[in-house]
Structures are given as structure tokens and as C-alpha cells.
Design a protein around this motif. Structure first.
Motif, PDB file in Angstrom:
ATOM      1  N   ARG A 256      -3.258 -15.842  -7.022  1.00 19.15           N
ATOM      2  CA  ARG A 256      -4.408 -15.982  -6.134  1.00 19.15           C
ATOM      3  C   ARG A 256      -5.589 -15.248  -6.748  1.00 19.15           C
ATOM      4  NH1 ARG A 256      -4.230 -13.098  -2.214  1.00 19.15           N
ATOM      5  NH2 ARG A 256      -2.185 -12.122  -2.319  1.00 19.15           N
TER       6      ARG A 256
ATOM      7  N   LYS B  87      -1.033 -22.835   3.351  1.00 20.42           N
ATOM      8  CA  LYS B  87      -0.470 -21.487   3.393  1.00 20.42           C
ATOM      9  C   LYS B  87      -1.533 -20.438   3.715  1.00 20.42           C
ATOM     10  CE  LYS B  87       2.808 -18.573   0.889  1.00 20.42           C
ATOM     11  NZ  LYS B  87       3.895 -18.587   1.879  1.00 20.42           N
ATOM     12  N   LYS B  88      -2.027 -19.735   2.703  1.00 21.61           N
ATOM     13  CA  LYS B  88      -2.943 -18.621   2.965  1.00 21.61           C
ATOM     14  C   LYS B  88      -4.277 -19.120   3.537  1.00 21.61           C
ATOM     15  CE  LYS B  88      -0.069 -15.643   1.072  1.00 21.61           C
ATOM     16  NZ  LYS B  88       0.726 -14.746   1.913  1.00 21.61           N
TER      17      LYS B  88
ATOM     18  N   HIS C 164       0.095 -12.041   8.753  1.00 23.89           N
ATOM     19  CA  HIS C 164       0.834 -12.017   7.479  1.00 23.89           C
ATOM     20  C   HIS C 164       2.158 -11.281   7.714  1.00 23.89           C
ATOM     21  CE1 HIS C 164       0.575 -10.950   2.881  1.00 23.89           C
ATOM     22  NE2 HIS C 164       1.346 -11.991   3.095  1.00 23.89           N
TER      23      HIS C 164
ATOM     24  N   SER D  92       1.367  -7.699   0.025  1.00 18.86           N
ATOM     25  CA  SER D  92       2.092  -8.499  -0.971  1.00 18.86           C
ATOM     26  C   SER D  92       2.898  -7.560  -1.873  1.00 18.86           C
ATOM     27  CB  SER D  92       1.103  -9.297  -1.825  1.00 18.86           C
ATOM     28  OG  SER D  92       0.254 -10.043  -0.994  1.00 18.86           O
TER      29      SER D  92
ATOM     30  N   ASP E  53       6.811 -14.917   5.594  1.00 10.84           N
ATOM     31  CA  ASP E  53       5.445 -14.613   5.144  1.00 10.84           C
ATOM     32  C   ASP E  53       4.384 -14.685   6.246  1.00 10.84           C
ATOM     33  OD1 ASP E  53       3.692 -13.910   3.010  1.00 10.84           O
ATOM     34  OD2 ASP E  53       3.028 -15.979   2.822  1.00 10.84           O
TER      35      ASP E  53
ATOM     36  N   ARG F  31       7.287 -18.261  -9.460  1.00 11.54           N
ATOM     37  CA  ARG F  31       7.671 -18.545  -8.076  1.00 11.54           C
ATOM     38  C   ARG F  31       8.769 -19.583  -7.949  1.00 11.54           C
ATOM     39  NH1 ARG F  31       4.503 -15.867  -3.857  1.00 11.54           N
ATOM     40  NH2 ARG F  31       3.068 -14.612  -5.055  1.00 11.54           N
TER      41      ARG F  31
ATOM     42  N   PHE G 195      -6.730 -11.997   3.620  1.00  7.80           N
ATOM     43  CA  PHE G 195      -6.438 -13.211   4.399  1.00  7.80           C
ATOM     44  C   PHE G 195      -7.185 -13.328   5.721  1.00  7.80           C
ATOM     45  CE2 PHE G 195      -2.394 -12.064   2.098  1.00  7.80           C
ATOM     46  CZ  PHE G 195      -2.567 -12.987   1.079  1.00  7.80           C
TER      47      PHE G 195
HETATM   48  C1  OXD Z   1       2.088 -14.286  -1.144  1.00 13.02           C
HETATM   49  C2  OXD Z   1       1.193 -13.119  -1.125  1.00 13.02           C
HETATM   50  O1  OXD Z   1       2.079 -15.039  -2.113  1.00 13.02           O
HETATM   51  O2  OXD Z   1       1.129 -12.438  -0.100  1.00 13.02           O
HETATM   52  O3  OXD Z   1       2.810 -14.469  -0.144  1.00 13.02           O
HETATM   53  O4  OXD Z   1       0.527 -12.839  -2.129  1.00 13.02           O
END
Ligand code: OXD
Ligand code: MN
Length: 588
Positions: free
Chosen positions: A69, A205-206, A226, A248, A277, A371, A451
Motif C-alpha cells: 500500500r 478492502k481498505k 480495522h 498492520s 481484518d 501475500r 484507513f
Molecule cells: C493489511 C494491512 O494488508 O493492514 O491488512 O496493511
């Protein structure tokens, strides 16, 4: 697939800008996904792994400059800078749209645009929200098919409704200088360009489930956090649920899939995973807090995952999984990463694609942020409530961080408001290489620093408001844990992993007013003997040390907290300022 005019108009507008050669709707059928896998294998986008050992599993490698990220390229584009707050990158929405339109123009020429309707949360659940992601990457389609519920059922459930999140992703040239991950919360819009790495491009996701959803939650009276969600079953077969937020790389996936120590397993204790998560939380008609995991898969960090550290996560990756940037064992076309076992394959392709001979390699075979994307249903300890559209009732909320000296193993907040303060002052220290050295403190409120989709001060206020709406008798109790306390030589003092269950049991006992606690400057600490250490090789003095509060170190932390909160100015809720004052007075 749909007659929804708002969807179709938006799709046309995006296609006019990006100019794809073809547009393909993703219906979610296995047949269509299988065709896409074959196409990606033919172009080299995916590598098919050993189908006997890893059925349905594929491998993907990203560009070397595109492996994580990118917080510095992530923007929250609210109408005013104040709405985004001091810790988010901000740009005026009109300016950002204009800038990005230039980049997107013609970006899909000669390529296919895939249209992925997806649901965060079980389709049709009152918690769930719908998104549509447009992308020119098959890798994204196949990952979204694991991480979310996709396809025809989703677009059918949207019907004529216009309430969906508009997500646009173009891979373009994967140019890090022109990479942007942009949220426009007021428009329910996400635009991502020049990346092909998970967290930047799996927009459910994020980007959606945390940044956009946290904003929607503030507007609509719920919360996007989160947090992992786990169920702890006692020998009577009763299951209580816990949500936990950690920055994280603090072991959320490990805690979510914990295996109890032998002694507790024999007694009949079990852990069930609801999520690893993200949690979406709503207040039920009974005044309790309920949670769902909006995701359908795990996008976990591979290195360090082994049968010992996380048996359940590893088991989840044995079929229908996509591996990204791990190493390939060329002898049997399977995968390897640091920490899987002690035997790096001799005949190996490292994550960059370089062929290496195990004897001469001089770096990491797998990227440290490599991952696995694995379906949640593969997990041996997946909760029977995983698909429950009403969510699970939450008994406790746990915050945590990586602190060498400051935070004790566990403590309880005195009430909701104090608990919000405990979450708001969460922090982690970067691990220093030298033994005993203490890293740099990074404040990460509720593990949401990267986030939160609006002003963090308003986010604190929202937490406080939510507490007022909960039935005080039924509101989750709030705790803080630290698995990472170190002695003066820099050794970890607590065994961690499965033994963290002992701390969770104290937490649940506290929720039922069963376990003892003593008041301290920072909150309630377990009284002597309250944390069950049966069969644990832990010196009682070490446990005492683990539960001690060093007032001088805490005073230093208070100074750091004050500096941190100062950036929010008048927007900081008075309740947070009050709690800071109480803490400071208690420490004096
Ligand atoms: C994830 C993070 O990938 O929190 O879940 O960075
Ligand atoms: Mn995360």
C-alpha cells in the motif's frame, strides 16, 4: 446484466474516458472465472501451480516497484481539507478529478474492462453494501472473486437502487510517480491508477470497507473498523465474540485463528474465526453491538506463516488460493516463503522472477509483504456464524500495539469513554534490529491511521456517540493488550500465539464480572492469579513485570499523546481531552 440507469450511465462515462476495446460483465460463475484463469495463464499474468498439491492455486508476481500500500499516494478528497483532517492527504475534489481524468484518458485502449458487481457482507444482509469495480486486470477480478461476494446475485440485489460505491481501477503503466489511490467519500467513489498491488486495487478492502465505509458509518450511525472478529467457545459450548484492532503486522490473522494451548484444548475451549481484518458494527434492536466481517477471504501476509505459527491460515491456502510475490519451488511447482519451514528450496524462483540456487541467494526469496488470497471457507476454524446476515454480538473490544516497555500485557478501560481514549492513544513501536533497542513510536488510533475516511477527531467523536446509543449494561467492555513487552535484554516476555488465549479468557471473565482486577493509573489490571498460567513455563516475577506500569515511561507517553492530539485543535472531543487529564493526574 442490469437495467439500472445510474449504473449504466456511470459505466458509459467511465468507458468513454478509458476507451477499453471490450467491456465484460463478471457474472460470478465458475465457468467464466475458469476462462479468465486460462487467459491469464496464457498471457503469463498468472502461473498455474502444482494442481495435485495445491488444487485451484495460482501465482502472480507484481512489478518490483508495486509491492505494498502507498500511504503517501492515498488521498481523501472531501470538499474541504478540514473534513479530511490533519492526518490524511487531501486535494480539492475538482482538482483531483481533473488531474486523474488526464491519466485515465485512453488508459484501457486495446484492453478489456471488467465490470465486477460485489457485495461487502452477505448478499442482502442489513449490514451489507454494494460496490461495482471497473478494472482492466484479470488478477483483480480473480482476487475480488475470493475476497468478496461477486456477480449476478449482487447486481440483482441492487436492482434500481442507486446506493452503490463506484470503483475505477486502471493498471496503466504501474508508474509509481503517477500512482494514485483516491477516495471521494461524498461521492461514494474510489479511483485507483498505476498500481496492481492488492491493497491499492482490490477496492472492496481498505478503500471501501474502511475508508468509504467509515465515512458512511459516521453519517448513518454505524462503524467500520480495522478489527478481527473471533468467537471463543467454552467447555459448555457457549460462544462469546471479541473484536480486536491492531496496527498492520501485529498478528491479527494469527489471533483470529488462534489454537488454544493443550491444557485449555483438553478442557474443551475452542476459537472460531469470523474475520481477520475488518469488522462492520451496528447496534441491534436489543441495544447490543453486532459485527459482521464484510469480506469473504483472507489477504494475508505469507512470510512467517507456518504450521506452528498459524496452522489454520496455512491450511486455508491449500486450495483455490492466489499467491502473490512469494517464491516458487521449481522442483515441484509449489510455493515457499521465509518462515514456512527451515528449508529454502535449492531450485527456486525468487519473487522477482530471478532463478536462484538456494546456496548463493543473498536476500529474501519471498517479498516480506508477499501475500496469499484464500477463501475464508477454506479455514478449518471458520465460524458457523460467518455468513450470518445479522452478525454476531460483541462482548469485548480489544485494542493492541507493539510496545516494548509501556503497555502491560492487558488492562481494562473503566468505561466506554475511557475505552475510546485507550483506542485513540494506541501506538506501535517499529522493531529495532539491535537487541533491547526501543523503536520509534507511531501513533495509530484504533489501528485506523491509514484507513479513516474523514477527520480523525470527528471519528473519535463518532465512537463516543456510539457509546451513548448502546445499552450501558450490554455495551462491549474495552481492553488493551500488548503481546510484545520486552525485558532489558530485548527478549519478548510473553510467549504469545496460542497462549494469548489465557488473556482472552481473563477478558471474557471480566465481561461477566467473574475475574478479579485492581485499579491502577491507567485502568484495571488483572489481580494476582487472575490470568491462568497453568502449564505455562513463566516465572511469577515475569508475569508481575508484564503487568506492571512504569509511571515515568507513561508520563513520557502522555507528552507524546498531547503532541499528537494537539494537531486536531478544537475539533478534538472534550471527552478525549478530559481522559488525557485524568491519566496525567493519576500518574502524578
Ligand atoms: C493489511 C494491512 O494488508 O493492514 O491488512 O496493511
Ligand atoms: Mn489490515
Amino acid at each position: 446484466m442490469t437495467n439500472n440507469k445510474v449504473v449504466l450511465n456511470w459505466l458509459n462515462e467511465m468507458a468513454e474516458m478509458t476507451k477499453p476495446e471490450k467491456i465484460v460483465w463478471i457474472d460470478g460463475s465458475e465457468e467464466q472465472l475458469e476462462k479468465l484463469r486460462a487467459e491469464a495463464v496464457a498471457t503469463g499474468e498468472l502461473i498455474k501451480l502444482n494442481q495435485e498439491k495445491l488444487p485451484g492455486c495460482y501465482y502472480h508476481r507484481t512489478a518490483e516497484n508495486d509491492v505494498a500500500r502507498v500511504e503517501d499516494r492515498t488521498f481523501i478528497c472531501t470538499p474541504t481539507k478540514e473534513e479530511a483532517g490533519p492526518i490524511n492527504n487531501w486535494m480539492d475534489p475538482a482538482e483531483m478529478y481533473a488531474k486523474l481524468k488526464k491519466l485515465y484518458t485512453g488508459s484501457m485502449m486495446g484492453r478489456t474492462m471488467y465490470v465486477i458487481p460485489y457485495s461487502m457482507g452477505p448478499v442482502g444482509s442489513p449490514f451489507s453494501k454494494i460496490g461495482i469495480e471497473l478494472t482492466d486486470s484479470i488478477y483483480v477480478v480473480l482476487n475480488m472473486a475470493i475476497m468478496t461476494r461477486i456477480g449476478k446475485a449482487v447486481i440483482d440485489s441492487l436492482g434500481d437502487n442507486t446506493d452503490f460505491v463506484k470503483c475505477l481501477h486502471a493498471k496503466k503503466d504501474v508508474d509509481p510517480e503517477e500512482r494514485y489511490i483516491v477516495q471521494f467519500p461524498q461521492d461514494s467513489t474510489i479511483w485507483s491508477i498505476n498500481s496492481a498491488y492488492g491493497g491499492n486495487v482490490l477496492l472492496g478492502k481498505k478503500c471501501f470497507a474502511l475508508r468509504i465505509a467509515s465515512y458512511l458509518g459516521m453519517k448513518e450511525g454505524w462503524m467500520a473498523e480495522h478489527m478481527l472478529i473471533l468467537g471463543l467457545e467454552n467447555p459448555k459450548g457457549e460462544v462469546k465474540y471479541i473484536c480486536a484492532a491492531f496496527p498492520s503486522a501485529c498478528g491479527k490473522t494469527n489471533l483470529a485463528m488462534l489454537i488454544p494451548p493443550e491444557y485449555l484444548k483438553k478442557k474443551g475451549y475452542k476459537v472460531w474465526t469470523v474475520g481477520d481484518d475488518i469488522a462492520w458494527l451496528r447496534i441491534g434492536p436489543d441495544g447490543r453491538l453486532y459485527a459482521i466481517n464484510p469480506e469473504a477471504g483472507f489477504f494475508g501476509v505469507a512470510p512467517g506463516t507456518s504450521e506452528k505459527t498459524n496452522f489454520n491460515a496455512l491450511a486455508a491456502t491449500k486450495k483455490n488460493t492466489i499467491f502473490t510475490n512469494v517464491a516458487i519451488n521449481n522442483d515441484d511447482n509449489t510455493v515457499w516463503w521465509e518462515g514456512l519451514d527451515k528449508n529454502p528450496p535449492e531450485n527456486c524462483t525468487e519473487w522477482t522472477g530471478k532463478q536462484v540456487n538456494g546456496k548463493t541467494f543473498d536476500g529474501k526469496l519471498a517479498h516480506p509483504n508477499s501475500r496469499f488470497t484464500a477463501p475464508a471457507i477454506n479455514c478449518p476454524c471458520i465460524s458457523s456464524e460467518f455468513e450470518n446476515p445479522q452478525g454476531v454480538p460483541i462482548s469485548a473490544i480489544v485494542f493492541g500495539g507493539r510496545r516494548a516497555k509501556t503497555a502491560p500485557l492487558v488492562y481494562q478501560a473503566r468505561d466506554w469513554e475511557h475505552g475510546v481514549f485507550v483506542g485513540a492513544t494506541m501506538a506501535s513501536e517499529t522493531t529495532a534490529a539491535a537487541a533491547g533497542a526501543v523503536g520509534v513510536v507511531r501513533r495509530d488510533p484504533m489501528a485506523m491511521k491509514p484507513f479513516v475516511g474523514y477527520n480523525m477527531a470527528d471519528y473519535f467523536a463518532h465512537w463516543i456517540e456510539m457509546g451513548k446509543k448502546l445499552d450501558p449494561e450490554k455495551a462491549p467492555k474495552i481492553f488493551h493488550v500488548n503481546w510484545f513487552r520486552q525485558d532489558d535484554e530485548g527478549n519478548f516476555m510473553w510467549p504469545g500465539f496460542g497462549d494469548n488465549m489465557r488473556v482472552l479468557l481473563w477478558i471474557l471473565d471480566r465481561c461477566e464480572n467473574r475475574a478479579g482486577a485492581v485499579d491502577s493509573a491507567i485502568g484495571y489490571l488483572p489481580e494476582d492469579g487472575a490470568v491462568d498460567t497453568t502449564d505455562l513455563d513463566l516465572n511469577p516475577d515475569v508475569l508481575k513485570e508484564l503487568l506492571s506500569v512504569d509511571k515515568d515511561i507513561w508520563m513520557e507517553d502522555v507528552v507524546n499523546q498531547k503532541e499528537y492530539f494537539a494537531q486536531f485543535g478544537d475539533r478534538l472531543p472534550k471527552e478525549i481531552a478530559k481522559q488525557l487529564e485524568i491519566l496525567e493526574n493519576n500518574l502524578k
